[in-house]
Motif scaffolding. Structure first.
Motif, PDB file in Angstrom:
ATOM      1  N   VAL A 373      33.516  39.703  46.853  1.00 40.28           N
ATOM      2  CA  VAL A 373      32.565  38.724  46.304  1.00 40.28           C
ATOM      3  C   VAL A 373      33.207  38.114  45.072  1.00 40.28           C
ATOM      4  O   VAL A 373      33.813  38.821  44.260  1.00 40.28           O
ATOM      5  CB  VAL A 373      31.225  39.397  45.937  1.00 40.28           C
ATOM      6  CG1 VAL A 373      30.336  38.446  45.145  1.00 40.28           C
ATOM      7  CG2 VAL A 373      30.499  39.883  47.188  1.00 40.28           C
ATOM      8  N   LEU A 374      33.077  36.810  44.911  1.00 44.32           N
ATOM      9  CA  LEU A 374      33.663  36.121  43.762  1.00 44.32           C
ATOM     10  C   LEU A 374      32.699  35.075  43.233  1.00 44.32           C
ATOM     11  O   LEU A 374      32.282  34.172  43.961  1.00 44.32           O
ATOM     12  CB  LEU A 374      34.986  35.450  44.162  1.00 44.32           C
ATOM     13  CG  LEU A 374      35.688  34.629  43.074  1.00 44.32           C
ATOM     14  CD1 LEU A 374      36.156  35.530  41.947  1.00 44.32           C
ATOM     15  CD2 LEU A 374      36.870  33.860  43.665  1.00 44.32           C
ATOM     16  N   LEU A 388      42.187  33.068  42.583  1.00 41.87           N
ATOM     17  CA  LEU A 388      41.417  33.965  43.435  1.00 41.87           C
ATOM     18  C   LEU A 388      40.590  33.209  44.466  1.00 41.87           C
ATOM     19  O   LEU A 388      40.202  32.061  44.253  1.00 41.87           O
ATOM     20  CB  LEU A 388      40.463  34.809  42.585  1.00 41.87           C
ATOM     21  CG  LEU A 388      41.063  35.945  41.752  1.00 41.87           C
ATOM     22  CD1 LEU A 388      39.966  36.622  40.958  1.00 41.87           C
ATOM     23  CD2 LEU A 388      41.790  36.948  42.636  1.00 41.87           C
ATOM     24  N   SER A 389      40.284  33.904  45.545  1.00 39.41           N
ATOM     25  CA  SER A 389      39.288  33.445  46.509  1.00 39.41           C
ATOM     26  C   SER A 389      38.766  34.672  47.227  1.00 39.41           C
ATOM     27  O   SER A 389      39.381  35.741  47.188  1.00 39.41           O
ATOM     28  CB  SER A 389      39.905  32.456  47.519  1.00 39.41           C
ATOM     29  OG  SER A 389      40.917  33.101  48.285  1.00 39.41           O
ATOM     30  N   THR A 427      31.866  37.321  38.406  1.00 42.69           N
ATOM     31  CA  THR A 427      31.743  38.515  39.238  1.00 42.69           C
ATOM     32  C   THR A 427      32.940  38.607  40.160  1.00 42.69           C
ATOM     33  O   THR A 427      33.248  37.650  40.877  1.00 42.69           O
ATOM     34  CB  THR A 427      30.463  38.493  40.093  1.00 42.69           C
ATOM     35  OG1 THR A 427      29.327  38.332  39.254  1.00 42.69           O
ATOM     36  CG2 THR A 427      30.319  39.779  40.893  1.00 42.69           C
ATOM     37  N   VAL A 428      33.610  39.748  40.124  1.00 43.12           N
ATOM     38  CA  VAL A 428      34.668  40.053  41.089  1.00 43.12           C
ATOM     39  C   VAL A 428      34.351  41.433  41.659  1.00 43.12           C
ATOM     40  O   VAL A 428      34.445  42.433  40.951  1.00 43.12           O
ATOM     41  CB  VAL A 428      36.070  40.062  40.442  1.00 43.12           C
ATOM     42  CG1 VAL A 428      37.140  40.327  41.507  1.00 43.12           C
ATOM     43  CG2 VAL A 428      36.347  38.746  39.727  1.00 43.12           C
ATOM     44  N   THR A 433      38.061  44.882  37.236  1.00 42.75           N
ATOM     45  CA  THR A 433      38.654  43.957  36.269  1.00 42.75           C
ATOM     46  C   THR A 433      38.233  44.333  34.854  1.00 42.75           C
ATOM     47  O   THR A 433      37.411  45.224  34.639  1.00 42.75           O
ATOM     48  CB  THR A 433      38.228  42.502  36.541  1.00 42.75           C
ATOM     49  OG1 THR A 433      36.857  42.335  36.154  1.00 42.75           O
ATOM     50  CG2 THR A 433      38.419  42.126  38.002  1.00 42.75           C
ATOM     51  N   ASN A 434      38.761  43.604  33.895  1.00 50.26           N
ATOM     52  CA  ASN A 434      38.486  43.863  32.480  1.00 50.26           C
ATOM     53  C   ASN A 434      37.372  42.987  31.915  1.00 50.26           C
ATOM     54  O   ASN A 434      37.256  42.862  30.696  1.00 50.26           O
ATOM     55  CB  ASN A 434      39.769  43.647  31.663  1.00 50.26           C
ATOM     56  CG  ASN A 434      40.222  42.197  31.670  1.00 50.26           C
ATOM     57  OD1 ASN A 434      39.927  41.441  32.600  1.00 50.26           O
ATOM     58  ND2 ASN A 434      40.940  41.780  30.639  1.00 50.26           N
ATOM     59  N   VAL A 435      36.557  42.363  32.743  1.00 55.11           N
ATOM     60  CA  VAL A 435      35.548  41.427  32.244  1.00 55.11           C
ATOM     61  C   VAL A 435      34.575  42.086  31.269  1.00 55.11           C
ATOM     62  O   VAL A 435      34.291  41.506  30.196  1.00 55.11           O
ATOM     63  CB  VAL A 435      34.811  40.734  33.412  1.00 55.11           C
ATOM     64  CG1 VAL A 435      33.626  39.927  32.895  1.00 55.11           C
ATOM     65  CG2 VAL A 435      35.770  39.812  34.162  1.00 55.11           C
TER      66      VAL A 435
END
Length: 701
Positions: A373-374, A388-389, A427-428, A433-435
Motif C-alpha cells: 500500500v502506498l 515508489l509504486s 503510508t508505506v 520506513t523511518n516516517v
C-alpha cells in the motif's frame, strides 16, 4: 517564487533531443519529469532488479545494463555508453551517486561526442579527490578542516598520522559522498577496524578505497551552498542549505535558508563557494559543503565539493523557483546561464525529509519487502520526489532512500507544519520506513527553535527512534483476524487486500483470543468478544472497550473505538499484517493462543539467563566478511562475520562462549533474521547433549 523575471517571449528550444539518465529510483524519475516538460526524449537504464521500476515505466525508452550488482550495471561505464550509443543519446545525465562524479564517464562521453551533464573532467578530478581538494582550496584562501593531506596512504601510514590529526577524528573515503564509509573514531584502539570497514564500503560504493582522516568537530553545523556555473565564466550561488540533522553522517532533514545565517554571512558563504567553483573552471550545478561551529556560523571550514546535483536540491528549487535540472541541461549544451547574482531571490522557507527503508527501533538497520500500500502526500507547498509504486520490491542492493517529502511555506514555522502534515499523510505498507522518526524529529523543540548541530539526533536518539505504538494497531490486526476466521474466503484474497474480493463477510460470532507480536517482539493479547463489526475488545489486562472495524475498500477501513473514529490502512503479505495510520506503519504477526504458548515454551526451554546460541542476520543483505571457521572455539563478543546492506556494514559477534557452526559464506545473500551461525556452548555437543556428564554403563565416553 521565481528568481527570473517573467517574459512574454516564446519558451526556449530544448537543449537536447535525447537524454539518457544514468541512474535509478527517485532521482531518475525526477530528471525524467523535467525532460518530459522540456519535450526531450528520455532514456532510462536499469539492472535486472529494476526491470519493472517506476523510472523504467516513466521513460520513453529503457535499456538493460546488466545484473543487480551496481558494479555490473549502474557503475559499468561501458554498459552506459553502449546504451547511449544504441539510443541516439545527445547527453547523459548521471543524477547523484553511482557515476555522477566519475571522470571515466565524463571522458567516455566526450570521446563518443555525447554531452556529460556535469562539470569538466578537471573539476571532477580535483574535487573528487577529497585530499587533493582540501589542499587546492586551502591554496585559494578558503579555510579547511585539519586532517591528512597525502593521497594513497596505507592503513599503517594513516595510523601513524592520526596522532597529528587528533582524536576524536573522522575516517572518510576520498571518493564519493553521502556519508558512506564515514566513521567517527574516538580512541587509537578503534582506528584499525574503522579503516578496514571504511575501505570495504568505499571500494563497494565508489570503486576507490582511498581514505583520509579529518579532525572531528564536536558540535558543528553542516551548511551547503548551491552554485551554478556556465562555460562562459558566469558563476552564481543560490543561497545555503542547512544540513545539520544527520545520522551516521548521512543527511536526514535539510532546509533552506539556514535559520542562523543572516544576509551578511550568506554573502560571505556564497562568495567562498563561488571562488571554489571558479578555481576549477566549474560548469553546471554543484554544492560546496562547509562546517561551522554551532555557536559561530560565521566562522566556517571547507570540507568538500559535491560535483553533481544534490539529494536536497528540491528545497533550493522551492525557495528560488528555479529548475536546477533544466539549468544543468542548458549549460551542458553550451548555453549561457541567463541569470546574475542579483536575479536570485530566496522567497519563503523550505524543508525536506528523506524517507528511508530502515527500522529506527532496530538501530536504523536497512529493511526490505514489497510495497503493498502506498499513500504519498499532496497539497499547498508540498512536493514529493519518489521512486515508489505499489508492487515495488525494495531490496538490499541499493541505497535505502525511497523518496523525499518537501514542504514550502512563507516562513519556517509554516514549512515545518506542512512537512509534518505531509509525513502524517505518508503510508508505506510492506516495508518498514523511518516516517514516524521523521515526524518526531521535525516536531522536536530544538529543531523547531533552529538550534541544530550534527549531533542532535544522537543526543535524543532514545526519544526519536522509539518503537511504534502497537496497541491500536494490534486491535486492528485482531479484528481483521476475527473477520477472516468468520469468513474463510477472505483468506484467499490477493496479497495486499485486507478483506477479500467478495467484500466483508461474517459467519458465526465466537469469542476469540489473539496474541499479536510486533517486529521488535512486543506482545499484546487481544480478546475479541463478538464480531469484528461490533465487538467488545480487551487489550492485555485493560478494561474492555467497544470497537468495530468497517471496511472502506480493499486496503482501507474505519476503526471506531468507543466514539473515536480514525481511518487506517491494512494489508497482508501472508504471514504479516501491516497496519498504517498517521504516518506510522506497524508489521504484526497474529497468532492464536495455542500457537503463542508453543512459541513461548520454545523460548523458555533455554536455561534462565542463557544467551541465545543462534546468531541471526539483523537485516537483509550480503555477507562481506567471515572472521571464523566452523569448529572454531569462540568467546562472547568475538567477531564472527559482517553483513552489508545498502552500503552499510553490521558486524555480528558471538553471543556466548562455545564452538561455532557457520551457516553462511562470503558473498551469500541473506534475509532478515536468517540464521548465520550457531554457538554450541562448551560442555554440550551440537545436538545439545551434555558431554561433560558421566557416560552410561555399556557405552564409550
Amino acid at each position: 517564487m521565481t528568481a527570473v523575471p517573467a517574459t512574454t517571449s516564446a519558451p526556449p528550444a530544448p537543449p537536447f533531443r535525447t537524454v539518457l539518465v544514468a541512474n535509478r529510483g527517485e532521482i531518475a524519475c525526477r530528471v525524467i519529469r523535467t525532460l518530459r516538460r522540456l519535450g526531450i526524449r528520455s532514456v532510462a537504464v536499469f539492472s535486472d532488479a529494476d526491470s519493472g521500476a517506476p523510472h523504467v515505466r516513466l521513460a520513453d525508452v529503457a535499456v538493460r545494463l546488466g545484473p543487480a550488482e551496481p558494479q555490473a550495471s549502474y557503475l559499468d561505464v561501458d554498459a552506459v555508453l553502449r546504451a547511449a550509443k544504441a539510443t541516439g543519446t545527445d547527453a547523459v545525465h548521471p543524477g547523484y551517486g553511482f557515476l555522477s562524479e566519475s571522470p571515466a564517464l565524463a571522458r567516455a562521453c566526450a570521446a563518443a561526442g555525447i554531452a556529460f551533464v556535469g562539470p569538466p573532467v578537471h573539476a571532477l578530478e580535483v574535487m573528487g579527490d577529497k585530499i587533493g581538494a582540501k589542499a587546492h582550496v586551502a591554496r585559494s584562501g578558503v579555510p579547511v578542516v585539519p586532517g591528512t593531506a597525502e593521497p594513497g596512504l596505507s592503513d599503517d601510514a594513516l595510523v601513524a598520522r592520526a596522532a597529528d590529526v587528533g582524536y576524536p577524528l573522522l575516517v572518510k573515503p576520498s571518493a564519493g559522498g553521502g556519508g558512506k564509509g564515514m566513521t567517527v573514531v574516538r580512541t587509537p584502539d578503534e582506528l584499525p577496524a574503522a579503516l578496514a570497514a571504511a575501505r570495504r564500503v568505499a571500494a563497494s560504493a565508489f570503486g576507490d578505497d582511498a581514505l583520509l582522516l579529518e579532525r572531528y568537530l564536536a558540535a558543528p553545523r553542516h551548511i551547503g551552498v548551491q552554485v551554478l556555473a556556465d562555460a562562459h565564466g558566469a558563476v552564481v550561488h543560490l543561497g545555503e542549505r542547512e544540513c545539520s540533522l544527520q545520522r551516521r553522517h548521512q543527511k536526514v532533514v535539510e532546509e533552506s535558508p539556514s535559520p542562523v545565517v543572516d544576509a551578511r554571512t550568506r554573502a560571505r558563504l556564497g562568495e567562498a563557494a563561488c571562488a571554489v567553483a571558479r578555481s576549477v573552471g566549474y560548469v553546471g550545478a554543484g554544492t560546496v559543503e562547509l562546517l561551522a561551529e554551532a555557536a559561530a556560523p560565521e566562522d566556517f571550514f571547507f570540507i568538500e565539493m559535491n560535483t553533481r546535483l544534490q539529494v536536497e536540491h528540491p528545497v533550493t528549487e522551492l525557495v528560488t523557483g528555479l529548475d536546477l535540472v533544466e539549468l544543468q541541461l542548458r549549460v551542458a549544451a553550451g548555453e549561457p546561464l541567463g541569470l546574475t547574482q542579483d536575479d536570485v531571490r530566496l522567497t519563503g522557507h523550505a524543508v525536506e525529509a528523506r524517507v528511508y527503508a530502515e527500522d529506527p527501533a532496530r538501530a536504523f538497520l536497512p529493511t526490505a519487502g514489497q510495497v503493498l500500500v502506498l499513500d504519498e502526500p499532496a497539497g499547498d507547498g508540498v512536493r514529493v520526489d519518489s521512486g515508489l509504486s505499489v508492487g515495488s520490491e525494495v531490496g538490499s542492493t541499493y541505497d535505502a532512500m525511497l523518496s523525499k517529502v518537501a514542504a514550502w511555506g512563507p516562513d519556517r514555522a509554516t514549512a515545518l507544519a506542512r512537512l509534518d502534515a505531509a509525513l502524517a499523510s505518508t503510508t508505506v505498507l510492506g516495508v518498514t520506513t523511518n516516517v514516524p522518526f521523521l515526524r518526531r524529529l521535525v516536531a522536536h523543540p530544538e529543531v523547531r527553535a533552529g538550534r541544530l548541530d550534527t549531533g542532535l539526533i544522537e543526543r535524543h536518539l532514545d526519544q526519536l527512534a522509539a518503537p511504534a505504538h502497537v496497541p491500536d494497531a494490534a486491535l486492528v490486526a485482531a479484528l481483521r483476524a476475527t473477520a477472516d476466521r468468520a469468513a474463510p474466503a477472505a483468506r484467499a484474497a490477493s496479497a495486499g487486500s485486507a478483506w477479500g474480493p467478495d467484500g466483508w463477510r461474517l459467519g458465526e460470532h465466537l469469542p476469540t483470543l489473539h496474541v499479536v507480536t510486533s517486529a521488535d517482539g512486543e506482545r499484546t493479547e487481544v480478546a475479541v468478544l463478538g464480531p469484528a463489526h461490533d465487538a467488545q475488545v480487551r487489550l492485555d489486562d485493560a478494561p474492555p472497550v467497544r470497537a468495530r472495524l468497517t471496511p472502506v475498500d480493499g486496503t482501507t477501513a474505519q476503526l471506531t473505538v468507543e466514539s473515536v473514529v480514525r481511518t487506517v490502512r491494512v494489508a497482508s503479505d501472508g504471514a504479516t499484517t501491516w497496519v498504517g495510520h498517521d504516518g506510522s506503519a506497524v508489521a504484526l504477526r497474529v497468532m492464536g493462543r495455542l500457537d503463542a504458548l508453543a512459541a513461548a515454551r520454545a523460548r523458555d526451554d533455554r536455561p534462565a539467563g542463557a544467551a541465545d546460541p543462534v546468531v541471526r542476520s539483523p537485516m537483509p543483505g550480503t555477507v562481506v566478511a567471515v572472521d571464523v571457521a566452523t569448529g572454531d572455539h569462540v568467546t562472547a563478543g568475538q567477531p564472527l562475520l559482517t553483513v552489508e546492506a545498502m552500503k552499510m556494514e553490521h558486524r555480528l559477534t558471538a553471543t556466548t562462549d562455545g564452538v561455532v557452526t557457520l551457516q553462511a559464506r562470503p558473498a551469500d545473500r541473506v534475509a532478515l533474521d536468517q540464521v548465520l551461525a550457531t554457538i554450541t556452548p562448551h560442555g554440550t555437543d551440537r545436538t545439545g547433549q551434555d558431554t561433560t556428564a558421566p557416560a552410561e554403563e555399556g557405552t564409550r565416553p
